[in-house]
Scaffold this motif. Structure first.
Motif, mmCIF file in Angstrom:
data_model
loop_
_atom_site.group_PDB
_atom_site.id
_atom_site.type_symbol
_atom_site.label_atom_id
_atom_site.label_comp_id
_atom_site.label_asym_id
_atom_site.label_seq_id
_atom_site.Cartn_x
_atom_site.Cartn_y
_atom_site.Cartn_z
ATOM 1 N N UNK A 215 0.827 -1.210 0.000
ATOM 2 C CA UNK A 215 0.000 0.000 0.000
ATOM 3 C C UNK A 215 0.860 1.259 0.000
ATOM 4 N N UNK A 216 1.926 1.247 0.789
ATOM 5 C CA UNK A 216 2.810 2.414 0.846
ATOM 6 C C UNK A 216 3.508 2.629 -0.488
ATOM 7 N N UNK A 217 3.904 1.546 -1.131
ATOM 8 C CA UNK A 217 4.566 1.685 -2.427
ATOM 9 C C UNK A 217 3.591 2.193 -3.480
ATOM 10 N N UNK A 218 2.352 1.728 -3.421
ATOM 11 C CA UNK A 218 1.352 2.212 -4.374
ATOM 12 C C UNK A 218 1.102 3.703 -4.183
ATOM 13 N N UNK A 219 1.040 4.134 -2.929
ATOM 14 C CA UNK A 219 0.840 5.566 -2.660
ATOM 15 C C UNK A 219 2.008 6.390 -3.165
ATOM 16 N N UNK A 220 3.196 5.847 -3.089
ATOM 17 C CA UNK A 220 4.368 6.587 -3.553
ATOM 18 C C UNK A 220 4.384 6.700 -5.074
#
Length: 85
Positions: free
Chosen positions: A48-53
């Motif tokens: 999820x954090x990578x997708x947000x980035x």
């Protein structure tokens, strides 16, 4: 005249012989801090954090997002020749 001297000693013994400081405690502290930072960084790498980035929040609908992703992978066609040129 040429002399060759071979000395068999460890790196610690050589540092002590030449009067160099022992940097092992400083290296251990630096490596411990670096290891902790890397562990913290890996723990924060969730999908999820990578997708947000990679994809910032936007008002796109799922259909628009799917169209944008499919457009990224389309092979561009050759430009058409204009008549008269």
């Amino acid at each position: 005249m040429k002399f060759t001297i071979e000395i068999d000693c460890t790196a610690d013994e050589a540092r002590h012989f030449f009067g160099l400081p022992d940097v092992k405690p400083m290296q251990d502290a630096a490596m411990a801090k670096l290891s902790q930072q890397m562990t913290d960084a890996v723990a924060s790498l969730t999908p999820e954090a990578m997708l947000r980035a990679w994809l910032p929040l936007s008002p796109w609908s799922p259909a628009q997002m799917q169209e944008a992703m499919s457009n990224m992978f389309k092979v561009p066609s050759a430009p058409k020749k204009q008549e008269g040129r």
